[in-house]
Design a protein around this motif. Structure first.
Motif: not given
Length: 178
Positions: A25-30, A67-73, A76-82, A110-116
């Protein structure tokens, strides 16, 4: 894909820590996931589609648990927040697919200062593989909800509280079912 019990060489997923037989299976960086785990995630999506009447209401929950179990460094910070927002809205506020997707849209506009956020070293015991192989459709349904809850509960209380506050501040109450 073979089961992890086969004698084939396996690879450990960096996100969920599942040991899965190697695949092409091909890898993905997301996601912070092995190709094998991404393949399982695709198979779980296929199973969900095959059983859309029973499992369709959990579509967004499945996406957010993974998504919350596979957070990539590199993510973008919005991913884990969502992802955590979706888990919170389903598990604590009773919100479904449409409410969570609408909340994501409202939040993104409506927001763009997402926490890391830095995930804990272990993000739940269950994995997508466990959910996929739970048994009957009802067993998969129950396992998926348990998986999502374990992933949410594994994140630090401070991160959970931050997600609660961000969600309540940005999302209109009509998108909460309780």
């Amino acid at each position: 894909m073979n089961s992890p019990d086969d004698t084939h060489e396996s690879r450990r997923c960096p996100g969920c820590h599942a040991d899965l037989p190697r695949s092409d299976w091909p890898g993905e960086t997301k996601y912070n996931a092995s190709p094998e785990c991404l393949e399982v995630a695709g198979q779980l999506l296929g199973y969900e589609i095959e059983h859309a009447v029973e499992l369709g209401y959990l579509h967004q929950l499945r996406i957010d648990a993974y998504g919350a179990q596979h957070v990539s460094p590199q993510q973008p910070p919005i991913g884990p927040v969502f992802a955590l927002n979706g888990l919170y809205m389903y598990l604590e506020r009773g919100s479904g697919n449409l409410d969570v997707r609408t909340a994501h849209s409202i939040m993104a506009n409506s927001y763009d200062d997402w926490p890391v956020l830095t995930p804990p070293s272990t993000v739940g015991r269950l994995t997508a593989y466990d959910v996929l192989n739970a048994g009957s459709v009802q067993d998969v349904e129950a396992a998926l909800i348990t998986w999502a809850d374990q992933v949410w509960q594994s994140w630090p209380a401070a991160d959970q509280e931050l997600i609660r506050k961000l969600t309540i501040a940005l999302v209109p109450p009509r998108h909460f079912r309780r």
